[in-house]
Structures are given as structure tokens and as C-alpha cells.
Design a protein around this motif. Structure first.
Motif, short mmCIF file in Angstrom:
data_model
loop_
_atom_site.label_atom_id
_atom_site.label_comp_id
_atom_site.label_asym_id
_atom_site.label_seq_id
_atom_site.Cartn_x
_atom_site.Cartn_y
_atom_site.Cartn_z
N ARG A 35 0.84 -1.19 0.00
CA ARG A 35 0.00 0.00 0.00
C ARG A 35 0.89 1.25 0.00
NH1 ARG A 35 -5.17 0.07 1.17
NH2 ARG A 35 -5.00 -2.00 2.13
N GLY A 36 0.49 2.24 -0.77
CA GLY A 36 1.27 3.47 -0.85
C GLY A 36 0.55 4.53 -1.67
N LYS A 37 1.10 5.71 -1.68
CA LYS A 37 0.52 6.81 -2.46
C LYS A 37 1.09 6.77 -3.88
CE LYS A 37 -0.04 9.78 1.62
NZ LYS A 37 0.29 11.10 2.24
N ASP A 68 9.23 -4.30 -13.02
CA ASP A 68 9.11 -3.02 -12.33
C ASP A 68 8.01 -2.16 -12.93
OD1 ASP A 68 11.50 -3.48 -10.64
OD2 ASP A 68 12.57 -3.35 -12.54
N TYR A 69 7.97 -2.06 -14.26
CA TYR A 69 6.90 -1.31 -14.93
C TYR A 69 5.53 -1.87 -14.53
CZ TYR A 69 10.18 0.92 -18.26
OH TYR A 69 11.18 1.67 -18.86
N THR A 70 5.44 -3.20 -14.51
CA THR A 70 4.17 -3.85 -14.19
C THR A 70 3.76 -3.61 -12.75
OG1 THR A 70 4.59 -5.55 -15.87
CG2 THR A 70 2.96 -6.06 -14.17
N HIS A 71 4.69 -3.76 -11.81
CA HIS A 71 4.38 -3.50 -10.40
C HIS A 71 3.96 -2.05 -10.19
CE1 HIS A 71 6.95 -7.15 -8.98
NE2 HIS A 71 5.68 -7.48 -9.10
N ALA A 72 4.59 -1.13 -10.91
CA ALA A 72 4.22 0.28 -10.77
C ALA A 72 2.78 0.52 -11.20
CB ALA A 72 5.17 1.15 -11.59
N MET A 73 2.39 -0.03 -12.35
CA MET A 73 1.03 0.18 -12.83
C MET A 73 0.01 -0.54 -11.95
SD MET A 73 -0.28 0.10 -16.76
CE MET A 73 -2.02 0.32 -17.20
N LEU A 74 0.41 -1.69 -11.40
CA LEU A 74 -0.46 -2.40 -10.45
C LEU A 74 -0.73 -1.53 -9.23
CD1 LEU A 74 1.04 -6.02 -10.44
CD2 LEU A 74 -1.21 -5.36 -11.30
N GLY A 75 0.34 -0.94 -8.67
CA GLY A 75 0.18 -0.11 -7.49
C GLY A 75 -0.72 1.08 -7.74
N ILE A 76 -0.57 1.72 -8.88
CA ILE A 76 -1.40 2.88 -9.22
C ILE A 76 -2.85 2.46 -9.36
CG2 ILE A 76 -1.85 4.61 -11.01
CD1 ILE A 76 1.25 4.45 -11.58
N ARG A 126 -4.51 -0.24 -8.27
CA ARG A 126 -5.14 -0.73 -7.05
C ARG A 126 -5.43 0.41 -6.07
NH1 ARG A 126 -1.24 -6.04 -6.21
NH2 ARG A 126 -2.08 -7.25 -7.96
N THR A 127 -4.55 1.39 -6.00
CA THR A 127 -4.78 2.54 -5.12
C THR A 127 -6.02 3.32 -5.54
OG1 THR A 127 -2.40 2.74 -4.71
CG2 THR A 127 -3.75 4.65 -4.18
N ILE A 128 -6.25 3.40 -6.84
CA ILE A 128 -7.41 4.12 -7.37
C ILE A 128 -8.69 3.30 -7.23
CG2 ILE A 128 -8.39 5.06 -9.53
CD1 ILE A 128 -5.54 5.78 -10.35
N GLY A 129 -8.55 1.97 -7.07
CA GLY A 129 -9.72 1.10 -6.97
C GLY A 129 -10.01 0.34 -8.25
N ILE A 130 -8.97 0.17 -9.08
CA ILE A 130 -9.10 -0.56 -10.33
C ILE A 130 -8.47 -1.94 -10.15
CG2 ILE A 130 -8.52 -0.59 -12.79
CD1 ILE A 130 -8.18 2.47 -12.61
N PRO A 131 -9.25 -3.03 -10.23
CA PRO A 131 -8.69 -4.37 -10.04
C PRO A 131 -7.65 -4.69 -11.11
CG PRO A 131 -11.09 -4.39 -9.92
CD PRO A 131 -10.70 -3.06 -10.47
N ALA A 132 -6.48 -5.14 -10.68
CA ALA A 132 -5.40 -5.42 -11.62
C ALA A 132 -4.56 -6.59 -11.11
CB ALA A 132 -4.51 -4.18 -11.81
N ARG A 133 -4.08 -7.42 -12.03
CA ARG A 133 -3.30 -8.60 -11.66
C ARG A 133 -2.04 -8.72 -12.53
NH1 ARG A 133 -7.98 -12.93 -13.63
NH2 ARG A 133 -7.48 -12.95 -15.87
N TYR A 134 -1.02 -9.30 -11.95
CA TYR A 134 0.29 -9.47 -12.59
C TYR A 134 0.23 -10.67 -13.53
CZ TYR A 134 5.44 -9.96 -12.79
OH TYR A 134 6.75 -10.06 -13.19
N VAL A 135 0.82 -10.54 -14.71
CA VAL A 135 0.86 -11.62 -15.69
C VAL A 135 2.30 -11.97 -16.03
CG1 VAL A 135 0.22 -12.38 -18.02
CG2 VAL A 135 -1.36 -10.96 -16.69
N SER A 136 2.59 -13.26 -16.02
CA SER A 136 3.89 -13.76 -16.46
C SER A 136 3.70 -14.49 -17.77
CB SER A 136 4.48 -14.71 -15.42
OG SER A 136 5.70 -15.28 -15.88
#
Length: 273
Positions: free
Chosen positions: A115-117, A174-182, A184-194
Motif C-alpha cells: 500500500r502506498g501513495k 518493475d513497470y508492471t508492479h508500478a502500474m499495479l500499485g497505481i 489498485r490505489t485508485i480502486g481498479i482491479p489489476a493482476r500481474y501476468v507472467s
């Protein structure tokens, strides 16, 4: 598009290792956009191999090497057909209100996406309820692509999302984790894909397993976005599986006895048509 994939992971030990247990997530997922025609897993030395599906539906092979060994090779070969992706239809952010309870696990923090800003940290303007969700996601994909520099070796598996934000350099995880964090913080469900990427020299990240994210877009389902390459995940993206972050879908991980200090690992990935 039909692609052939060869993924080789080699371990070399300075002293004999034994009783090696490995979790292998390399089997391409079957879905509406993807058909796995064949898959073969070869292990040297001889190993016992079992299989199950994890919590998120990914196929996991358990590889157990009993005997003493100084080298271990895990080679996966697959033949996969993928279909093109249609652009998602416009939908307001408020359309997610009725869906969030069903996918709460992709809204909360995870080990690598705490969790973060994150919108503030990455200078992202939070959309209003009536704003077009698909337009916001496409713009965010492009912003992250241009905001950071793709540089293999700039980060490691132990690097944090804050490290990436400060350094401005990293790789697809790193790009993917950044977009996930953004998201989820806004309330948009997002999941990591390999998965894998066939680039033909046009995109970055094709020399190893690739990472992108999928976002739940009402009326469209889970749509893939690749901020590393500033594009939607299309027929050139071959999915293995998804989870909350990299920790849930790392390709190969395991434990063993012996082996000496600092075993050497090398990975070779080839994706061709």
C-alpha cells in the motif's frame, strides 16, 4: 499467430546437490485468446515430476531430483496459438463499483506491491468517476513507458517499487508492479501476468520471460496492458499465468541440500514463429 517457445534454465553447483525440489510455472495458459497445442518438460538429471493447478489456476509442475548432481537443466518446449485482441470499448470508472467485491484480492496490497501513495509518487492524475476508464488505462500505459528507462540489471528480485520510482530504471516486472500499485490505489482491479513476448526485434523483454498486467474492464473482461512496450497485450503476448505480483508466478523456484556456495543460474528463452 502460432509461436514455438523454448525455455531453458540451467543450474551449476560447485559441490554436489541433492534432494532438489522445484516449482515450475512454464505451461502456457489456455483461454479465449490462447490455445496451447503442445507442451513438453525435460529435466536432466532424471527427476520425478507431478503437476497441479495453483490458487490462481496456473499449471505448476513439481520437479524432484533425488540423486546427487552438480548440474540441473529444466527445459520447457511449447507450441501456442494466440488470437488478436480487440480494443476495449469505452466505459466509465464508476462501472467498477458493482464488481470490486468479486475481485478484492486484486485490489489489496501484496508483498511486492505494498500500500502506498503510488498515483502521487508516479505523478498520475486520479480519474473522476465519470472519466473513461479505458482511455485512462491507455494513457497510463504510455506515461509509464515514457517516464522510465528500460535497463536490464538496473534492478533485482529484491528491489522494491520505491527503488524503481527513485532510480527511474528497471525491467518489465518493475513497470508492471508500478502500474499495479497505481491501479489498485485508485480502486481498479489489476493482476500481474507472467508470460512470453514475440517481438521480432520491435519490442523489449523478449529475451526472457516477460511481464505485463491485466485490468478488469467492465463489459470487456480482463484486458492486458504492457507499459514496458506502451501497448495492449495482443497476439504477440503468450500468457503463462497470473497472480497478485511476481511472487505468485515466478517461473522456477526451489530448494535443495548441498551445492556449495553461490550456485550459477542461466536462463535462455527463444520465441519464434
Amino acid at each position: 499467430m502460432r509461436t514455438e517457445i523454448r525455455h531453458i534454465t540451467d543450474y551449476q553447483y560447485s559441490e554436489p546437490a541433492w534432494d532438489s525440489h522445484n516449482e515450475v510455472r512454464l505451461y502456457p495458459e489456455a483461454g479465449k485468446r490462447q490455445i496451447t497445442r503442445s507442451f513438453h518438460l525435460h529435466v536432466n538429471p532424471e527427476a520425478s515430476i507431478t503437476m497441479h493447478r495453483d490458487y490462481f489456476g496456473s499449471t505448476v509442475h513439481h520437479v524432484h531430483v533425488h540423486e546427487h548432481h552438480t548440474e540441473l537443466r529444466i527445459e520447457a518446449q511449447a507450441l501456442v496459438d494466440t488470437l488478436p485482441l480487440q480494443e476495449p470499448a469505452p466505459v466509465p470508472l464508476s462501472a467498477l463499483d458493482e464488481l470490486r467485491d468479486e475481485v478484492n484480492e486484486f485490489l489489496v496490497s501484496s508483498p511486492r506491491v505494498p500500500r502506498g501513495k503510488w498515483p502521487e509518487i508516479f505523478s498520475v492524475k486520479v480519474p473522476a468517476a465519470n472519466d473513461n476508464l479505458t482511455a485512462f488505462l491507455r494513457d497510463l500505459t504510455s506515461q509509464l513507458h515514457h517516464q522510465f528507462t528500460y535497463q536490464p540489471g538496473a534492478t533485482s528480485v529484491s528491489s522494491t517499487l520505491s527503488d524503481f520510482a527513485q532510480s527511474g530504471r528497471g525491467v518489465c516486472q518493475d513497470y508492471t508492479h508500478a502500474m499495479l500499485g497505481i491501479c489498485r490505489t485508485i480502486g481498479i482491479p489489476a493482476r500481474y501476468v507472467s508470460g512470453y513476448l514475440y517481438s521480432g526485434g520491435e519490442m523489449v523483454g523478449a529475451d526472457a520471460t516477460h511481464a505485463w498486467l491485466e485490468v478488469l474492464v467492465p463489459g470487456n473482461g480482463w484486458i492486458g496492458y504492457d507499459p514496458t512496450n506502451d501497448c495492449l497485450a495482443s497476439e504477440k503476448h503468450i500468457k503463462i499465468g497470473h497472480g497478485r505480483d511476481y511472487s505468485d508466478v515466478s517461473p522456477v523456484r526451489g530448494t535443495y541440500y548441498g551445492g556449495g556456495n553461490h550456485p550459477r543460474m542461466s536462463v535462455e528463452v527463444r520465441v519464434y514463429t
